[in-house]
Design a protein around this motif. Structure first.
Motif, PDB file in Angstrom:
ATOM      1  N   THR A  84       0.814  -1.224   0.000  1.00 26.02           N
ATOM      2  CA  THR A  84       0.000   0.000   0.000  1.00 26.02           C
ATOM      3  C   THR A  84       0.846   1.273   0.000  1.00 26.02           C
ATOM      4  N   PRO A 343      -8.880   0.634   6.655  1.00 22.74           N
ATOM      5  CA  PRO A 343      -9.538   1.839   6.125  1.00 22.74           C
ATOM      6  C   PRO A 343      -8.579   3.008   5.898  1.00 22.74           C
ATOM      7  N   LYS A 346      -6.116   1.798   2.848  1.00 24.84           N
ATOM      8  CA  LYS A 346      -6.930   1.749   1.631  1.00 24.84           C
ATOM      9  C   LYS A 346      -6.323   0.835   0.558  1.00 24.84           C
ATOM     10  N   THR A 348      -6.101  -1.861  -2.409  1.00 24.86           N
ATOM     11  CA  THR A 348      -6.968  -2.360  -3.478  1.00 24.86           C
ATOM     12  C   THR A 348      -7.056  -3.885  -3.374  1.00 24.86           C
TER      13      THR A 348
END
Length: 516
Positions: A84, A343, A346, A348
């Motif tokens: 991420t 959260p 984030k 994918t």
């Protein structure tokens, strides 16, 4: 003294050592072969029923959960943060700190951030070498310093797992045994800081950077003592790492030198900064720290609930239950913090998938390595027992044989040898926690025979096991692979081996002074 019994009691360790050093075999495969040799030796020579060896192995596997499952969950968290962009964002921050002072930079990156990363379950030898290389250091230094920094407070890595494991073996609370480790820390962590400077610039840089090195080492060491005093041993590495960074930044302010310089960042770093805010990148570790505080503060009900009420004892060996303590263990909260941080990170679907694929590919083997060395230790400890788990003849117990041989060979100087034995066990097993599992019972038994303080001697061996990180082939190769310099770790090992022996000697002298 039966020489054959001594040699056969040592055989599992000798086999693993030969496989690692001579055959250059991976730690997990060498461990499995070592476990097989241990089972056969305990069964065929030390008259241990196969059922006892297999049950002892299972008990060892359960006892390894604090380290085995910690490896699993921390790797999953690191892979998720890497995919991420969170790790890249942290890297960008570290690269820009203290650009005008080489000594302070070394202390901040390798002692401060290195200790903090290790405490939170990340791997300094994977994250820091590329940073060091980007800062202009040679590949040799980029491999050596993160590996040496790993040793600074290795006892408190992975939210204090080695101390937790040690407490289980000696049957005392973490906060009671922590003081035996903490007393070594001011001297040992300072020696490691000085060792880093010697690697980079030998005696010239040691003298030049003496004050920052002393400040870093003593800060880390005395924080270890302080955290033990306030009963927060599992958070020692977090506090020590942060305090080293703060002390070094204060030193820069006092010397009127710049704290940060973003001009050292490249396009990749700037992209990482834009991609994710720093607070979001750090969210898994921030959440983890909060939960670690909640379940480790004795004054809070969460500690009593998770550590005592929900101890979850599991009795595999009669009369010797293993307390699982699922909701207190660091691995549980690493998994929880990773999920709660989703959260903010984030990820994918593709990033989640890649993280899981990497985890499935890379996690099982280090998990197996930690598990199998605990199994070996438990077989050695319980060898010679019959199906009722009673030891009729101490001559059939591998641990008793080794303890008698050690006390006869070293006498009252055994405490001097204990840290070196820990160094060897740490090299063989690949981790301080595994070295503690392998040797703690031996040290307690031998120390009892010579009138020494057993827990102190065993803790000193743990310190030696932690110092083995800088000569661990797996860790050095990990660091070399992080900068695509596989093969250079052999040259690093020749230098770090001497440093590890020198610092182990310091630990040995301290042990001898305190042992009686």
């Amino acid at each position: 003294m039966n020489l054959l019994s001594i040699l056969l009691a040592l055989l599992p360790i000798l086999v693993v050592l030969v496989l690692l050093v001579w055959r250059k075999m991976a730690a997990d495969l060498a461990g499995v072969i070592g476990w097989t040799v241990t089972v056969l030796t305990a069964w065929l020579y030390f008259q241990t029923p196969l059922a006892v060896t297999l049950k002892a192995s299972l008990a060892g596997a359960v006892a390894s959960f604090p380290i085995t499952l910690m490896v699993a969950t921390s790797l999953l968290q690191v892979f998720l943060m890497a995919e991420t962009g969170a790790i890249a964002r942290v890297v960008a921050l570290i690269k820009s700190v203290a650009p005008k002072d080489q000594v302070v930079q070394i202390m901040i990156v390798n002692v401060g951030f290195g200790t903090l990363l290790a405490a939170l379950g990340a791997t300094p030898v994977s994250i820091l070498p590329p940073i060091m290389l980007a800062m202009g250091y040679s590949s040799f230094i980029s491999i050596a310093l993160p590996a040496l920094g790993y040793d600074a407070l290795c006892t408190y890595a992975l939210l204090g797992v080695p101390v937790v494991v040690f407490a289980g073996f000696v049957g005392q609370p973490v906060n009671e045994v922590g003081s035996y480790f903490a007393r070594f820390m001011p001297v040992i962590s300072t020696c490691i800081a000085l060792g880093m400077l010697w690697i980079v610039g030998q005696w010239k840089l040691v003298w030049k950077g003496l004050l920052p090195a002393l400040l870093s080492g003593l800060t880390a060491g005395f924080i270890a003592i302080g955290m033990n005093a306030v009963h927060l041993v599992p958070l020692t590495g977090v506090a020590a790492g942060l305090c080293v960074v703060i002390v070094m930044l204060l030193y820069l302010l006092a010397a009127r030198r710049p704290l940060r310089d973003k001009s050292v960042l490249n396009d990749t770093d700037h992209a990482a900064v834009k991609r994710i805010p720093l607070w979001a990148a750090l969210s898994p570790w921030l959440i983890l720290t909060v939960f670690a505080l909640l379940v480790n503060l004795p004054a809070l009900p969460f500690y009593t609930l998770t550590f005592k009420t929900l101890a979850m004892p599991l009795e595999i060996i009669p009369g010797a239950s293993e307390k699982v303590r699922l909701f207190w263990q660091a691995y549980f909260w690493i998994l929880v913090s990773s999920l709660l941080a989703l959260p903010f990170l984030k990820p994918t679907k593709k990033q989640l998938g890649l993280s899981l694929m990497k985890w499935l590919k890379r996690a099982p083997r280090p998990m197996l390595a930690s598990l199998v060395f605990f199994a070996i230790a438990y077989i050695i400890n319980h060898s010679g027992k019959n199906l009722d788990w009673q030891l009729v003849d101490p001559g059939h117990n591998m641990l008793a044989v080794l303890a008698n041989a050690a006390s006869a060979a070293f006498g009252r100087f055994y405490p001097l040898a204990a840290p070196y034995l820990g160094l060897l066990a740490g090299f063989v097993s690949g981790s301080e926690a595994s070295a503690i599992a392998m040797l703690t019972k031996l040290h307690l038994s031998t120390a009892g025979q010579i009138g020494a303080i057993g827990i102190l001697v065993a803790a000193a061996s743990g310190i030696g096991g932690g110092l083995a990180s800088v000569i661990s082939p797996a860790k050095l190769q990990n660091a070399a692979a992080a900068i695509d310099r596989i093969g250079e770790e052999a040259g690093v090992l020749r230098v770090t081996f001497i440093i590890s022996l020198v610092i182990t000697t310091v630990a040995a002298v301290m042990t001898m002074i305190w042992a009686f």
